[in-house]
Enzyme design. Structure first.
Site, PDB file in Angstrom:
ATOM      1  N   LEU A  32       9.095 -18.862 -26.687  1.00 63.07           N
ATOM      2  CA  LEU A  32       7.904 -18.380 -25.967  1.00 63.07           C
ATOM      3  C   LEU A  32       7.064 -19.514 -25.398  1.00 63.07           C
ATOM      4  O   LEU A  32       6.971 -20.595 -25.967  1.00 63.07           O
ATOM      5  CB  LEU A  32       7.049 -17.529 -26.904  1.00 63.07           C
ATOM      6  CG  LEU A  32       7.736 -16.298 -27.485  1.00 63.07           C
ATOM      7  CD1 LEU A  32       6.768 -15.516 -28.370  1.00 63.07           C
ATOM      8  CD2 LEU A  32       8.291 -15.391 -26.384  1.00 63.07           C
ATOM      9  N   HIS A  36       4.956 -15.996 -21.218  1.00 68.61           N
ATOM     10  CA  HIS A  36       5.113 -14.828 -22.091  1.00 68.61           C
ATOM     11  C   HIS A  36       3.754 -14.384 -22.642  1.00 68.61           C
ATOM     12  O   HIS A  36       3.439 -13.199 -22.686  1.00 68.61           O
ATOM     13  CB  HIS A  36       6.002 -15.177 -23.285  1.00 68.61           C
ATOM     14  CG  HIS A  36       7.420 -15.515 -22.948  1.00 68.61           C
ATOM     15  ND1 HIS A  36       7.932 -16.774 -23.130  1.00 68.61           N
ATOM     16  CD2 HIS A  36       8.432 -14.778 -22.438  1.00 68.61           C
ATOM     17  CE1 HIS A  36       9.199 -16.796 -22.778  1.00 68.61           C
ATOM     18  NE2 HIS A  36       9.536 -15.593 -22.335  1.00 68.61           N
ATOM     19  N   ARG A 188      13.994 -21.951 -20.339  1.00 68.63           N
ATOM     20  CA  ARG A 188      15.047 -22.923 -20.004  1.00 68.63           C
ATOM     21  C   ARG A 188      14.484 -24.313 -19.698  1.00 68.63           C
ATOM     22  O   ARG A 188      15.235 -25.281 -19.748  1.00 68.63           O
ATOM     23  CB  ARG A 188      15.849 -22.434 -18.803  1.00 68.63           C
ATOM     24  CG  ARG A 188      16.732 -21.244 -19.111  1.00 68.63           C
ATOM     25  CD  ARG A 188      17.655 -20.952 -17.945  1.00 68.63           C
ATOM     26  NE  ARG A 188      18.791 -20.174 -18.346  1.00 68.63           N
ATOM     27  CZ  ARG A 188      18.850 -18.853 -18.340  1.00 68.63           C
ATOM     28  NH1 ARG A 188      17.813 -18.169 -17.932  1.00 68.63           N
ATOM     29  NH2 ARG A 188      19.935 -18.218 -18.731  1.00 68.63           N
TER      30      ARG A 188
END
Ligand code: AMP
Length: 281
Positions: A32, A36, A188
């Site tokens: 997270l 988010h 990522r």
């Protein structure tokens, strides 16, 4: 509160619904970041109770190495969510708990939008996304579910999913959260070196130029410009650049009428695949 089992989560949700609490739902794959959390904050503002799921969904990955290398930081994620609010219902099932014995996708017909961009370059991706969200939606039955415009095509697919599955759930789109250098936040990004994180700002910079030129330059010329800009950069490889109307998500060759358009980029920084998009008008 933390749940691994559907049953115990559902018991808690039934209790909340019995006292007329509205339920918001934020699905995530964990690792997270502030992007988010912006969804979770919006959900907390708009609902009496909020479920956040953390589940790396195997059926939406067409590349086993990408699935294997996807960052998993469950304990950190739980600490981060708990620091935001001690009222969250955190649901982190394993694959069989969610899917049952067979962890496979259902085949959906989302229409032409499932075949462009992410649908074209990630085989079976949206069937995997649709399947896992349908399972979550049916387990939780939230009033509202929150999705980031970072994955704009996914957001439009989810709007279609609730129509196809006839689910009475309001889908709420949320703006993209960016690093101070413009890079769209993504789980990522953790796989990028500091140098790559700086190089990857080319994606956002290019989208901004496209937005600035959109009124005065043809789509063909903008496509050529973007291709050239990436070709000149040794650190990033362009997978696709598209301009599409927001409703259809079909690549546009020219601007027509009063449609709303968005520009989309997918590019690799080394092995790491990054996506971003921007409203143009
Ligand atoms: P993921 O964990 O990547 O599946 O993302 C979970 C949700 O967070 C999805 O609805 C994403 O679109 C959203 N999200 C991811 N990154 C961002 C961001 N930078 N800004 C806003 N929403 C995001």
């Amino acid at each position: 509160m933390r749940f691994n089992q559907k049953d115990s989560l559902q018991k808690e949700i039934s209790r909340l619904k019995a006292s007329h609490h509205t339920i918001g739902f934020v699905p995530t794959m964990g690792a997270l970041h502030q992007g988010h959390l912006s969804l979770v904050q919006k959900a907390l503002q708009e609902n009496d109770a909020v479920v956040v799921s953390i589940f790396v969904n195997p059926t939406q990955f067409d590349n086993p190495s990408d699935l294997h290398k996807y960052p998993r930081t469950l304990e950190e994620d739980i600490a981060l969510l708990t620091s935001l609010s001690d009222q969250l219902l955190i649901f982190s099932p394993d694959a069989n708990e969610l899917y049952g014995k067979e962890v496979v996708s259902k085949k959906y017909r989302f229409g032409p939008m499932e075949r462009s961009m992410e649908g074209k370059f990630r085989s079976g991706h949206f069937d995997g996304v649709g399947t896992v969200l349908n399972l979550f939606f049916r387990a939780i039955m939230p009033d509202r579910a929150y999705f980031g415009e970072k994955d704009f095509q996914q957001l439009q697919i989810v709007r279609k999913l609730v129509q196809l599955e006839r689910l009475p759930i309001t889908i709420v789109g949320c703006p993209i959260t960016r690093e101070s250098n413009g890079l769209a936040m993504s789980s990522r990004n953790r796989r990028l070196s500091a140098a790559q994180q700086e190089e990857a700002t080319l994606i956002h910079k290019t989208l901004k130029v496209v937005r600035k030129k959109f009124d005065s330059v043809s789509i063909q010329k903008l496509r050529a410009y973007v291709k050239q800009r990436f070709a000149e950069n040794p650190h990033l490889t362009l997978e696709y650049f598209e301009i599409t109307p927001v409703e259809t998500l079909q690549p546009a060759l020219r601007k027509t009428g009063k449609k709303k358009y968005r520009a989309f980029i997918a590019a690799f920084a080394g092995e790491v695949r990054l996506i971003d998009n921007m409203a143009l008008n």
